[in-house]
Design a protein around this motif. Structure first.
Motif, short mmCIF file in Angstrom:
data_model
loop_
_atom_site.label_atom_id
_atom_site.label_comp_id
_atom_site.label_asym_id
_atom_site.label_seq_id
_atom_site.Cartn_x
_atom_site.Cartn_y
_atom_site.Cartn_z
N PRO A 73 2.39 0.79 1.34
CA PRO A 73 2.61 0.87 2.91
C PRO A 73 1.60 2.26 3.11
O PRO A 73 1.07 2.64 2.39
CB PRO A 73 3.96 1.52 2.94
CG PRO A 73 4.37 2.26 1.80
CD PRO A 73 3.56 0.98 0.74
N ASP A 77 4.04 4.88 7.32
CA ASP A 77 5.18 4.31 7.09
C ASP A 77 6.22 5.01 6.18
O ASP A 77 7.42 4.81 6.29
CB ASP A 77 4.83 2.85 6.11
CG ASP A 77 4.34 1.75 7.25
OD1 ASP A 77 4.54 2.02 8.46
OD2 ASP A 77 3.70 0.86 6.93
N VAL A 78 5.64 5.56 5.07
CA VAL A 78 6.53 6.33 4.16
C VAL A 78 7.30 7.53 4.90
O VAL A 78 8.34 7.74 4.77
CB VAL A 78 5.68 6.81 3.01
CG1 VAL A 78 6.67 7.92 1.92
CG2 VAL A 78 5.05 5.72 2.20
N LEU A 81 9.91 5.78 7.20
CA LEU A 81 10.85 5.06 6.40
C LEU A 81 11.78 5.75 5.48
O LEU A 81 13.00 5.34 5.16
CB LEU A 81 10.40 3.67 6.20
CG LEU A 81 9.91 2.76 7.22
CD1 LEU A 81 9.34 1.63 6.81
CD2 LEU A 81 11.07 2.31 8.41
N ILE A 82 11.12 6.82 5.10
CA ILE A 82 11.79 7.43 3.92
C ILE A 82 12.03 8.94 4.18
O ILE A 82 13.11 9.33 3.97
CB ILE A 82 10.77 7.50 2.62
CG1 ILE A 82 10.79 5.97 2.00
CG2 ILE A 82 11.40 8.32 1.46
CD1 ILE A 82 9.91 5.74 0.73
N ARG A 108 14.18 -0.36 1.25
CA ARG A 108 13.93 -0.81 2.84
C ARG A 108 12.56 -0.83 3.12
O ARG A 108 11.92 -1.82 3.50
CB ARG A 108 14.54 0.13 3.92
CG ARG A 108 14.33 -0.25 5.23
CD ARG A 108 14.64 0.77 6.15
NE ARG A 108 16.15 0.95 6.02
CZ ARG A 108 16.69 2.17 6.61
NH1 ARG A 108 15.94 2.85 7.31
NH2 ARG A 108 17.90 2.24 6.52
N ILE A 109 11.83 0.08 2.49
CA ILE A 109 10.32 -0.01 2.85
C ILE A 109 9.61 -1.10 1.75
O ILE A 109 8.83 -1.49 2.02
CB ILE A 109 9.60 1.48 2.60
CG1 ILE A 109 8.18 1.43 3.26
CG2 ILE A 109 9.52 1.63 0.82
CD1 ILE A 109 7.72 2.90 3.35
N HIS A 110 10.12 -1.30 0.74
CA HIS A 110 9.80 -2.37 -0.18
C HIS A 110 10.01 -3.72 0.55
O HIS A 110 8.89 -4.54 0.64
CB HIS A 110 10.50 -2.19 -1.48
CG HIS A 110 10.00 -3.30 -2.53
ND1 HIS A 110 8.78 -3.31 -3.11
CD2 HIS A 110 10.36 -4.34 -3.10
CE1 HIS A 110 8.40 -4.15 -3.81
NE2 HIS A 110 9.63 -5.04 -3.93
N SER A 113 7.50 -4.21 3.44
CA SER A 113 6.19 -4.23 3.09
C SER A 113 5.86 -5.65 2.51
O SER A 113 4.74 -6.37 2.40
CB SER A 113 5.55 -3.19 1.88
OG SER A 113 6.32 -3.43 0.77
#
Length: 116
Positions: A73, A77-78, A81-82, A108-110, A113
């Protein structure tokens, strides 16, 4: 920055490190400092150098994943989302979460993506 050999492993370790940083005695102080810096008279200025270094280090982690043929990402995004949910938890609940939180945010981010 972690180097576990996989993007998922690196992001999970990064999330755990962030969680540890925010859970420690300096977590709330860090949050207050960030809010003060961003709301102060120079709020239009760049982020503090320590945070800019963090972004650069995170970009290096993502670049390493891309070099391995993974599809990372973006840094934003990191953060969105994290990192941001952990800061929000600290702000609203007094805790950034736990290891399950870190794992869930990375999952979730995985997933997101994979659909992009």
């Amino acid at each position: 920055m972690p180097d576990t050999g996989t993007l998922a492993g690196d992001l999970e370790q990064y999330a755990r490190q962030t969680l540890d940083d925010l859970s420690g005695p300096q977590g709330k102080l860090l949050l207050r400092t960030l809010v003060a810096v961003r709301q102060g008279p120079e709020s239009e200025a760049e982020l503090p150098p320590a945070l800019l270094r963090r972004y650069d280090e995170l970009q290096a982690l993502l670049d390493r994943a891309a070099a391995r043929g993974e599809h990372p990402p973006t840094v934003q995004d990191v953060v969105d989302l994290i990192v941001a949910p952990m800061y929000t938890g600290l702000l609203l609940d007094g805790t950034p979460g736990d290891e399950d939180t870190a794992r869930r945010l990375v999952d979730r981010i995985h997933r997101l993506s994979q659909t992009s």
